[in-house]
Design a protein around this motif. Sequence first.
Motif, PDB file in Angstrom:
ATOM      1  N   GLU A  28      -7.900  10.791  -0.018  1.00  0.00           N
ATOM      2  CA  GLU A  28      -8.042   9.420  -0.473  1.00  0.00           C
ATOM      3  C   GLU A  28      -8.408   8.569   0.738  1.00  0.00           C
ATOM      4  O   GLU A  28      -8.188   8.967   1.883  1.00  0.00           O
ATOM      5  N   THR A  35      -0.159   3.604  -0.968  1.00  0.00           N
ATOM      6  CA  THR A  35      -1.351   3.238  -1.733  1.00  0.00           C
ATOM      7  C   THR A  35      -1.048   2.322  -2.908  1.00  0.00           C
ATOM      8  O   THR A  35      -1.914   1.578  -3.352  1.00  0.00           O
ATOM      9  N   SER A  36       0.154   2.363  -3.420  1.00  0.00           N
ATOM     10  CA  SER A  36       0.473   1.522  -4.571  1.00  0.00           C
ATOM     11  C   SER A  36       0.823   0.096  -4.163  1.00  0.00           C
ATOM     12  O   SER A  36       0.638  -0.834  -4.936  1.00  0.00           O
ATOM     13  N   ALA A  70      -8.528   4.262   2.160  1.00  0.00           N
ATOM     14  CA  ALA A  70      -8.150   2.872   1.920  1.00  0.00           C
ATOM     15  C   ALA A  70      -8.801   2.024   3.008  1.00  0.00           C
ATOM     16  O   ALA A  70      -9.026   2.502   4.125  1.00  0.00           O
ATOM     17  N   TYR A 112       0.417   5.336   4.688  1.00  0.00           N
ATOM     18  CA  TYR A 112      -0.053   4.195   3.902  1.00  0.00           C
ATOM     19  C   TYR A 112       0.460   4.328   2.479  1.00  0.00           C
ATOM     20  O   TYR A 112       0.269   5.367   1.836  1.00  0.00           O
ATOM     21  N   ARG A 135       0.804   8.288   1.652  1.00  0.00           N
ATOM     22  CA  ARG A 135      -0.073   9.321   2.202  1.00  0.00           C
ATOM     23  C   ARG A 135      -0.154   9.156   3.715  1.00  0.00           C
ATOM     24  O   ARG A 135      -0.109   8.050   4.234  1.00  0.00           O
TER      25      ARG A 135
END
Length: 81
Positions: free
Chosen positions: A42, A70-71, A44, A68, A11
């Motif tokens: 989202e 995310t996983s 983080a 980024y 993302r």
Amino acid sequence: MADKSDLIHIRKVTDLHANWSEQGSGEPGKFSFQLVLDDGAEEAVIRPTAKSAKVLVGEFVAGKSFYYDTSRGVLLLRGLD
């Protein structure tokens, strides 16, 4: 079909908030960066050491865009000067 864990979930970082919090008198503080991803779809939070935070601030100033994963928890920097 690919295993879901093999997919990359990247993302765009569209906003960034830097924070520092006191951890007690005479104790070193803690840094964190809140990454707002895809205009709020989202979020983080990353919590680097003080040394890493200094490096990241330089990268944020020099970079043109950021992504980024995310996983995997990986920050991708693009267009560094």
